[in-house]
Design an enzyme around this catalytic site. Structure first.
Site, mmCIF file in Angstrom:
data_model
loop_
_atom_site.group_PDB
_atom_site.id
_atom_site.type_symbol
_atom_site.label_atom_id
_atom_site.label_comp_id
_atom_site.label_asym_id
_atom_site.label_seq_id
_atom_site.Cartn_x
_atom_site.Cartn_y
_atom_site.Cartn_z
ATOM 1 N N LYS A 3 1.622 -4.326 -5.195
ATOM 2 C CA LYS A 3 1.001 -4.133 -6.502
ATOM 3 C C LYS A 3 1.985 -4.486 -7.630
ATOM 4 O O LYS A 3 3.188 -4.670 -7.383
ATOM 5 C CB LYS A 3 0.536 -2.684 -6.632
ATOM 6 C CG LYS A 3 -0.538 -2.296 -5.597
ATOM 7 C CD LYS A 3 -1.006 -0.861 -5.824
ATOM 8 C CE LYS A 3 -2.040 -0.458 -4.790
ATOM 9 N NZ LYS A 3 -2.569 0.892 -5.047
ATOM 10 N N TYR A 43 -11.724 -3.466 -5.097
ATOM 11 C CA TYR A 43 -11.819 -2.005 -5.195
ATOM 12 C C TYR A 43 -13.261 -1.525 -5.397
ATOM 13 O O TYR A 43 -13.479 -0.420 -5.903
ATOM 14 C CB TYR A 43 -10.936 -1.507 -6.341
ATOM 15 C CG TYR A 43 -9.458 -1.468 -5.974
ATOM 16 C CD1 TYR A 43 -9.014 -0.739 -4.873
ATOM 17 C CD2 TYR A 43 -8.498 -2.140 -6.725
ATOM 18 C CE1 TYR A 43 -7.665 -0.685 -4.528
ATOM 19 C CE2 TYR A 43 -7.154 -2.097 -6.388
ATOM 20 C CZ TYR A 43 -6.744 -1.359 -5.291
ATOM 21 O OH TYR A 43 -5.416 -1.306 -4.947
ATOM 22 N N PHE A 51 -11.113 6.886 -11.974
ATOM 23 C CA PHE A 51 -9.899 6.105 -12.138
ATOM 24 C C PHE A 51 -10.130 4.600 -11.971
ATOM 25 O O PHE A 51 -9.193 3.809 -12.147
ATOM 26 C CB PHE A 51 -8.812 6.572 -11.159
ATOM 27 C CG PHE A 51 -9.196 6.484 -9.700
ATOM 28 C CD1 PHE A 51 -9.078 5.293 -8.990
ATOM 29 C CD2 PHE A 51 -9.653 7.607 -9.029
ATOM 30 C CE1 PHE A 51 -9.418 5.212 -7.656
ATOM 31 C CE2 PHE A 51 -10.001 7.537 -7.683
ATOM 32 C CZ PHE A 51 -9.880 6.335 -6.997
ATOM 33 N N ARG A 79 -0.245 1.151 8.051
ATOM 34 C CA ARG A 79 -0.560 2.376 7.301
ATOM 35 C C ARG A 79 0.562 3.400 7.427
ATOM 36 O O ARG A 79 0.878 4.120 6.490
ATOM 37 C CB ARG A 79 -1.908 2.948 7.738
ATOM 38 C CG ARG A 79 -3.061 2.028 7.314
ATOM 39 C CD ARG A 79 -4.404 2.528 7.763
ATOM 40 N NE ARG A 79 -4.812 3.762 7.089
ATOM 41 C CZ ARG A 79 -5.181 3.826 5.813
ATOM 42 N NH1 ARG A 79 -5.177 2.745 5.064
ATOM 43 N NH2 ARG A 79 -5.548 4.972 5.287
ATOM 44 N N THR A 85 -1.332 7.861 0.465
ATOM 45 C CA THR A 85 -1.737 7.268 -0.815
ATOM 46 C C THR A 85 -0.968 7.871 -1.984
ATOM 47 O O THR A 85 -0.514 7.157 -2.878
ATOM 48 C CB THR A 85 -3.254 7.457 -1.041
ATOM 49 O OG1 THR A 85 -3.945 6.891 0.068
ATOM 50 C CG2 THR A 85 -3.721 6.785 -2.315
ATOM 51 N N ARG A 96 6.024 4.177 0.389
ATOM 52 C CA ARG A 96 5.675 5.041 -0.748
ATOM 53 C C ARG A 96 6.556 6.274 -0.807
ATOM 54 O O ARG A 96 6.903 6.761 -1.888
ATOM 55 C CB ARG A 96 4.203 5.434 -0.668
ATOM 56 C CG ARG A 96 3.255 4.268 -0.963
ATOM 57 C CD ARG A 96 1.846 4.621 -0.605
ATOM 58 N NE ARG A 96 0.866 3.607 -1.003
ATOM 59 C CZ ARG A 96 -0.364 3.552 -0.527
ATOM 60 N NH1 ARG A 96 -0.776 4.446 0.366
ATOM 61 N NH2 ARG A 96 -1.187 2.610 -0.922
ATOM 62 N N ASN A 106 1.528 3.235 -6.626
ATOM 63 C CA ASN A 106 1.978 3.514 -5.259
ATOM 64 C C ASN A 106 2.394 2.252 -4.509
ATOM 65 O O ASN A 106 2.397 2.211 -3.288
ATOM 66 C CB ASN A 106 0.938 4.337 -4.495
ATOM 67 C CG ASN A 106 -0.400 3.631 -4.390
ATOM 68 O OD1 ASN A 106 -0.532 2.497 -4.827
ATOM 69 N ND2 ASN A 106 -1.371 4.294 -3.781
ATOM 70 N N HIS A 109 -0.931 -1.840 -1.426
ATOM 71 C CA HIS A 109 -2.224 -1.522 -0.824
ATOM 72 C C HIS A 109 -2.254 -2.102 0.585
ATOM 73 O O HIS A 109 -1.814 -3.224 0.798
ATOM 74 C CB HIS A 109 -3.367 -2.145 -1.642
ATOM 75 C CG HIS A 109 -4.672 -2.154 -0.909
ATOM 76 N ND1 HIS A 109 -5.531 -1.076 -0.906
ATOM 77 C CD2 HIS A 109 -5.241 -3.089 -0.095
ATOM 78 C CE1 HIS A 109 -6.579 -1.365 -0.141
ATOM 79 N NE2 HIS A 109 -6.427 -2.579 0.355
ATOM 80 N N GLU A 120 -11.048 -8.134 3.427
ATOM 81 C CA GLU A 120 -10.003 -8.338 2.416
ATOM 82 C C GLU A 120 -9.262 -9.662 2.628
ATOM 83 O O GLU A 120 -8.937 -10.346 1.661
ATOM 84 C CB GLU A 120 -9.048 -7.140 2.395
ATOM 85 C CG GLU A 120 -9.748 -5.900 1.843
ATOM 86 C CD GLU A 120 -8.894 -4.645 1.805
ATOM 87 O OE1 GLU A 120 -9.352 -3.658 1.216
ATOM 88 O OE2 GLU A 120 -7.773 -4.637 2.374
HETATM 89 P P1 CMP Z 1 -4.932 1.885 -2.716
HETATM 90 O O1 CMP Z 1 -4.448 2.038 -1.324
HETATM 91 O O2 CMP Z 1 -4.679 0.590 -3.390
HETATM 92 O O3 CMP Z 1 -6.489 2.168 -2.749
HETATM 93 C C1 CMP Z 1 -7.149 2.651 -3.884
HETATM 94 C C2 CMP Z 1 -6.194 3.014 -4.970
HETATM 95 O O4 CMP Z 1 -6.727 3.835 -5.966
HETATM 96 C C3 CMP Z 1 -5.073 3.830 -4.370
HETATM 97 O O5 CMP Z 1 -4.253 3.007 -3.592
HETATM 98 C C4 CMP Z 1 -4.451 4.453 -5.602
HETATM 99 O O6 CMP Z 1 -3.506 3.593 -6.202
HETATM 100 C C5 CMP Z 1 -5.662 4.564 -6.522
HETATM 101 N N1 CMP Z 1 -6.099 5.941 -6.625
HETATM 102 C C6 CMP Z 1 -6.689 6.665 -5.693
HETATM 103 N N2 CMP Z 1 -6.959 7.899 -6.170
HETATM 104 C C7 CMP Z 1 -6.507 7.922 -7.434
HETATM 105 C C8 CMP Z 1 -6.486 8.899 -8.436
HETATM 106 N N3 CMP Z 1 -6.988 10.131 -8.218
HETATM 107 N N4 CMP Z 1 -5.952 8.587 -9.618
HETATM 108 C C9 CMP Z 1 -5.457 7.344 -9.824
HETATM 109 N N5 CMP Z 1 -5.433 6.358 -8.901
HETATM 110 C C10 CMP Z 1 -5.962 6.661 -7.722
#
Ligand code: CMP
Length: 137
Positions: A3, A43, A51, A79, A85, A96, A106, A109, A120
């Site tokens: 990211k 997404y 969010f 993973r 996450t 992470r 984070n 992805h 994807e």
């Molecule tokens: P990712 O694995 O890219 O998949 C979805 C993304 O949404 C996740 O990582 C986070 O970066 C983001 N995300 C998920 N939950 C939240 C949240 N509560 N607030 C902000 N970002 C979020």
């Protein structure tokens, strides 16, 4: 996908190295500025979440590095390599856990299962951008 925060923090090499040293095979790699259309498709599962707009804003804010890794058990293993996450819950030793503290920043992805991975890969890469090779060793 590394990211924008992973790219901005100069963690591209570190992150790639973790997948390489584990033994996975790199078959696709590109740095790119993500369009809103691609971000919204990627997404789409989160589109009703509060969010979602800020997530799309963030992913389109500066370049990302998209990658395709291949190998036995690569999705589940990736993973584990990536970690939880929420970086505050991610174990030390994960990407992470070692480098992140923010939910929204984070670093990377990873696809969460075989069906998502198939979708994807085809969303992010054309067939011509994917190498078909097997390591000799
Ligand atoms: P990712 O694995 O890219 O998949 C979805 C993304 O949404 C996740 O990582 C986070 O970066 C983001 N995300 C998920 N939950 C939240 C949240 N509560 N607030 C902000 N970002 C979020």
């Amino acid at each position: 996908m590394i990211k924008p925060d992973g790219v901005q923090r100069n963690l591209v090499g570190e992150i790639i190295q973790r997948f390489e040293t584990k033994g996975f095979t790199l078959v696709g790699l590109k740095m790119m500025q993500v369009s809103r259309e691609l971000a919204e498709k990627h997404y789409a599962v989160h589109k009703e979440r509060p969010f979602f707009p800020s997530l799309v804003d963030f992913i389109t804010s500066s370049p990302v590095v998209a990658m395709v890794w291949q190998g036995d058990g690569v999705i589940a293993s990736a993973r584990k390599i990536i970690g939880a996450t929420n970086p505050l819950n991610a174990e030390p030793g994960t990407i992470r856990g070692d480098f992140g503290i923010s939910f929204g920043r984070n670093l990377i992805h990873g696809s969460d299962g075989p069906c998502t991975a198939t979708d994807e890969v085809s969303l992010w890469f054309s067939d011509a951008e994917l190498a078909d090779w097997t390591p000799a060793i």
